[in-house]
Write a protein that holds these residues in place. Structure first.
Motif, PDB file in Angstrom:
ATOM      1  N   SER A 145       0.865  -1.189   0.000  1.00  0.00           N
ATOM      2  CA  SER A 145       0.000   0.000   0.000  1.00  0.00           C
ATOM      3  C   SER A 145       0.897   1.233   0.000  1.00  0.00           C
ATOM      4  O   SER A 145       2.061   1.158   0.421  1.00  0.00           O
ATOM      5  N   VAL A 146       0.328   2.373  -0.420  1.00  0.00           N
ATOM      6  CA  VAL A 146       1.095   3.617  -0.281  1.00  0.00           C
ATOM      7  C   VAL A 146       1.305   3.944   1.200  1.00  0.00           C
ATOM      8  O   VAL A 146       2.171   4.740   1.532  1.00  0.00           O
ATOM      9  N   LYS A 162       2.974  -2.897   5.684  1.00  0.00           N
ATOM     10  CA  LYS A 162       3.038  -2.565   4.258  1.00  0.00           C
ATOM     11  C   LYS A 162       4.447  -2.101   3.860  1.00  0.00           C
ATOM     12  O   LYS A 162       4.919  -2.406   2.766  1.00  0.00           O
ATOM     13  N   ALA A 163       5.114  -1.365   4.769  1.00  0.00           N
ATOM     14  CA  ALA A 163       6.518  -1.002   4.523  1.00  0.00           C
ATOM     15  C   ALA A 163       7.364  -2.269   4.520  1.00  0.00           C
ATOM     16  O   ALA A 163       8.277  -2.427   3.702  1.00  0.00           O
ATOM     17  N   GLY A 164       7.043  -3.183   5.435  1.00  0.00           N
ATOM     18  CA  GLY A 164       7.764  -4.461   5.514  1.00  0.00           C
ATOM     19  C   GLY A 164       7.649  -5.242   4.215  1.00  0.00           C
ATOM     20  O   GLY A 164       8.631  -5.809   3.728  1.00  0.00           O
ATOM     21  N   LEU A 165       6.446  -5.250   3.633  1.00  0.00           N
ATOM     22  CA  LEU A 165       6.253  -5.985   2.376  1.00  0.00           C
ATOM     23  C   LEU A 165       7.072  -5.371   1.242  1.00  0.00           C
ATOM     24  O   LEU A 165       7.647  -6.090   0.417  1.00  0.00           O
ATOM     25  N   LEU A 166       7.128  -4.028   1.209  1.00  0.00           N
ATOM     26  CA  LEU A 166       7.897  -3.366   0.148  1.00  0.00           C
ATOM     27  C   LEU A 166       9.382  -3.707   0.266  1.00  0.00           C
ATOM     28  O   LEU A 166      10.051  -4.029  -0.725  1.00  0.00           O
ATOM     29  N   ASN A 167       9.874  -3.659   1.488  1.00  0.00           N
ATOM     30  CA  ASN A 167      11.296  -3.939   1.707  1.00  0.00           C
ATOM     31  C   ASN A 167      11.604  -5.417   1.476  1.00  0.00           C
ATOM     32  O   ASN A 167      12.559  -5.765   0.770  1.00  0.00           O
ATOM     33  N   VAL A 186       2.835  -4.280  -5.200  1.00  0.00           N
ATOM     34  CA  VAL A 186       1.713  -3.438  -5.605  1.00  0.00           C
ATOM     35  C   VAL A 186       1.430  -2.456  -4.470  1.00  0.00           C
ATOM     36  O   VAL A 186       1.272  -2.874  -3.315  1.00  0.00           O
ATOM     37  N   ALA A 187       1.397  -1.163  -4.806  1.00  0.00           N
ATOM     38  CA  ALA A 187       1.139  -0.137  -3.781  1.00  0.00           C
ATOM     39  C   ALA A 187      -0.049   0.727  -4.215  1.00  0.00           C
ATOM     40  O   ALA A 187       0.138   1.791  -4.805  1.00  0.00           O
TER      41      ALA A 187
END
Ligand code: NAP
Length: 254
Positions: A145-146, A162-167, A186-187
């Motif tokens: 997510s954003v 969600k930050a964890g998933l991006l990293n 996907v964000a």
């Protein structure tokens, strides 16, 4: 290490497995991918909703499962491989948003959010990984997510997942490319789903879920590492990551 660009998986490569597909983004993506010729396996806890969705398209098959059940996820992956065919793509989409409301510090909000949003995604990857690594092909998709870009009000738990998933996704993309596996993150901004229909605040650039699903699947077909929509909203949140953090916190605390 191979430096060639990995190509996106196609319907002829096998089956897509989507979690959190009983409603919202997951359900819309399942329908969109079925329409584009994919064999689609769908999971969530509500088997009645999954069955109702599966009855809408011949290509969709329901496999009810809780993403926090690691063994259950492994059994589901095995079942899909046996009954439907090779897992070519997995979409870790199941997610919950539980607001943090202070001054209370409710640790259960963090536990539940981490279990479903972060460990749930890990459980899905772990379940499909043995099949993908053996074939040296596959696409792993993480729905973040954003809210993962910057710390947002009431989102200490949700945003952390969600930050964890991006990293985590970026690190996996770096490590797994040499084995032929791609990772897409996907964000989305605000999408009109049962989750956001509970929100009482104004949601800028709220996007129709069918349009969102189309944008997401378009990005997956191009094998984009990061897919974000609607751009007229997500662009600003991305830009905010460049603000000096002290200024950012001061602005948002108002
Ligand atoms: N809507 C937005 O504006 C927005 C924006 C950015 C990111 N996202 C992300 O997009 C994803 C989908 O959100 P949505 O808006 O479509 O929400 P939604 O309509 O509430 O869908 C959430 C899905 O997750 C499933 N789920 C929840 N807990 C689960 C569990 N323990 N095991 C398996 N499935 C579980 C739910 O099904 P069951 O209850 O049947 O299990 C449901 O299918 C989430 O990861 C969310 O964070 C949404």
């Amino acid at each position: 290490m191979s430096k060639r660009k990995l190509s996106a998986m196609r319907p002829s490569d096998g089956v897509v497995w989507i979690t959190g597909a009983s409603s919202g983004i997951g359900a819309a993506v399942a329908l969109e991918m079925a329409r584009r010729g994919w064999q689609v396996s769908i999971s969530a806890r509500s088997s009645d909703k999954l069955d109702a969705l599966a009855s809408q398209h011949d290509n969709i098959v329901s496999y009810a499962c809780d993403v926090t059940d690691r063994k259950g996820m492994q059994k589901t992956a095995q079942k899909i491989e046996t009954e439907m065919g090779s897992l070519a793509m997995i979409i870790a989409n199941a997610g919950i948003y539980l607001p943090t409301n202070f001054p209370e510090f409710d640790v259960s909000i963090f536990d539940k959010s981490f279990d479903v949003n972060l460990t749930g995604a890990v459980n899905m990857i772990a379940a499909a990984y043995p099949f993908m690594i053996e074939r040296k092909q596959g696409q792993i998709v993480l729905v973040s997510s954003v809210a993962g870009y910057n710390g947002l009000p009431t989102s200490a738990a949700y945003g952390a997942t969600k930050a964890g998933l991006l990293n985590m996704g970026e690190a996996l993309a770096v490590d797994l490319a040499q084995y032929g596996l791609s990772v897409n993150m996907v964000a989305p901004g605000f999408i009109d789903t049962p989750a956001t229909q509970k929100n009482t605040f104004h949601m800028p650039a709220l996007m129709d879920v069918t349009k969102a699903a189309r944008a997401m699947v378009d990005g997956l077909e191009k094998n984009r590492t990061r897919i974000t929509f609607p751009k007229r909203f997500t662009f600003w949140l991305r830009l905010m990551t460049f603000l000096p953090r002290q200024l950012y916190v001061r602005l948002l605390s108002r």
